[in-house]
Design a protein around this motif. Structure first.
Motif, PDB file in Angstrom:
ATOM      1  N   CYS A 173      14.710 -30.310  -1.153  1.00 35.14           N
ATOM      2  CA  CYS A 173      15.038 -29.438  -2.290  1.00 35.14           C
ATOM      3  C   CYS A 173      16.549 -29.330  -2.475  1.00 35.14           C
ATOM      4  N   ASN A 174      17.253 -29.246  -1.375  1.00 38.99           N
ATOM      5  CA  ASN A 174      18.716 -29.174  -1.443  1.00 38.99           C
ATOM      6  C   ASN A 174      19.295 -30.495  -1.967  1.00 38.99           C
ATOM      7  N   ASP A 175      18.771 -31.610  -1.467  1.00 38.43           N
ATOM      8  CA  ASP A 175      19.269 -32.923  -1.875  1.00 38.43           C
ATOM      9  C   ASP A 175      19.033 -33.187  -3.363  1.00 38.43           C
ATOM     10  N   TYR A 176      17.917 -32.663  -3.888  1.00 39.67           N
ATOM     11  CA  TYR A 176      17.575 -32.909  -5.294  1.00 39.67           C
ATOM     12  C   TYR A 176      17.966 -31.744  -6.201  1.00 39.67           C
ATOM     13  N   ASN A 177      18.707 -30.832  -5.652  1.00 35.46           N
ATOM     14  CA  ASN A 177      19.256 -29.709  -6.419  1.00 35.46           C
ATOM     15  C   ASN A 177      18.153 -28.864  -7.073  1.00 35.46           C
ATOM     16  N   PHE A 178      17.133 -28.542  -6.281  1.00 34.30           N
ATOM     17  CA  PHE A 178      16.089 -27.613  -6.699  1.00 34.30           C
ATOM     18  C   PHE A 178      16.300 -26.282  -5.981  1.00 34.30           C
ATOM     19  N   GLU A 179      16.220 -25.206  -6.721  1.00 38.30           N
ATOM     20  CA  GLU A 179      16.264 -23.873  -6.118  1.00 38.30           C
ATOM     21  C   GLU A 179      14.851 -23.473  -5.705  1.00 38.30           C
TER      22      GLU A 179
END
Length: 253
Positions: A173-179
């Motif tokens: 999630c962090n790598d794909y910029n998802f909150e």
């Protein structure tokens, strides 16, 4: 032999789904071998309903079990899957669907307000390419509903490639910029153990499908019901390291 095969198929695809609620997913009966997992999936999609809005695409939808729950709260529902993998499923599907590969989705950038991607990534040989495609078609501030297994038996073989831990999911999630709006476990040790036991019993009796579908069928239904009850009781003890599945609500940043 043809008559026997037809009878066997009739019991497999008509009688057993009727007795277990398989044809009513996610509202399956306690006699269903996957009752514990479907119970959590149903609860999660109901809790996620406020986040599912606008134009929604259900990727890897199968026979669209969530549609009946979410359809009244969205502007448009689109079902996407690959029919060549589950031909028996799509042969009886009444609604229209888009036959497409998640790694090459036929949609423009920023096309959807909501994406449903449940129990799919483990079946993709390149799940990161699939996530990139999902992000591409999701609008900014759009919502991705994601669920993946952690401790679970091999299923839909040979299309079963990956498992995902809580910490791996947080990194993705962090790598794909998802909150991460929500992340929760779908069951604990009870669901994990008894889902695997149910699957083992089903596979064991499936070595002789005629036996399974005749004298073995009452045994199966009673055993699954008892095991599922024990699973519910054992899940009262919330051992967080023994989860069969994770459910996430993600916002596209």
């Amino acid at each position: 032999m043809k008559i026997l095969n037809r009878l066997n198929n009739f019991i497999s695809f008509k009688i057993i789904p009727f007795l277990t609620g398989e044809n009513k997913k996610p509202y399956v009966y306690i006699t269903n071998l996957n009752y514990l997992n479907w119970r959590h999936l149903k609860t999660s999609i109901l809790k996620s309903k406020p986040y599912i809005k606008g134009k929604c695409v259900d990727i890897g939808s199968g026979n669209s079990p969530y549609k009946k729950i979410i359809i009244d709260g969205i502007a448009e529902y689109i079902s996407v899957d690959k029919s060549n993998i589950h031909k028996h499923m799509f042969s009886s599907l009444k609604e229209k669907f888009i036959d497409a590969d998640i790694k090459e989705l036929p949609f423009l950038n920023d096309s959807f307000d909501t994406i449903i991607l449940t129990q799919v990534l483990e079946h993709i040989d390149d799940p990161f390419k699939a996530l990139s495609e999902a992000k591409r078609i999701l609008k900014k501030d759009g919502v991705l509903i994601l669920s993946v297994p952690f401790i679970y038996q091999a299923h839909a073989v040979p299309y079963d490639y990956f498992r995902f831990s809580e910490f791996g999911l947080k990194k993705i999630c962090n790598d794909y910029n998802f909150e991460i709006i929500e992340l929760h476990r779908q069951g604990y040790l009870g669901t994990t153990i008894f889902s695997i036991i149910n699957g083992f019993i089903w596979e064991l009796l499936s070595l002789n499908k005629i036996l399974r579908n005749t004298i073995g069928l009452p045994f199966l239904l009673i055993t699954f019901a008892i095991n599922n009850l024990f699973g519910l009781l054992l899940d009262i003890i919330k051992l967080k390291n023994y989860s069969p599945n994770f459910w996430l609500i993600l916002k596209n940043k």
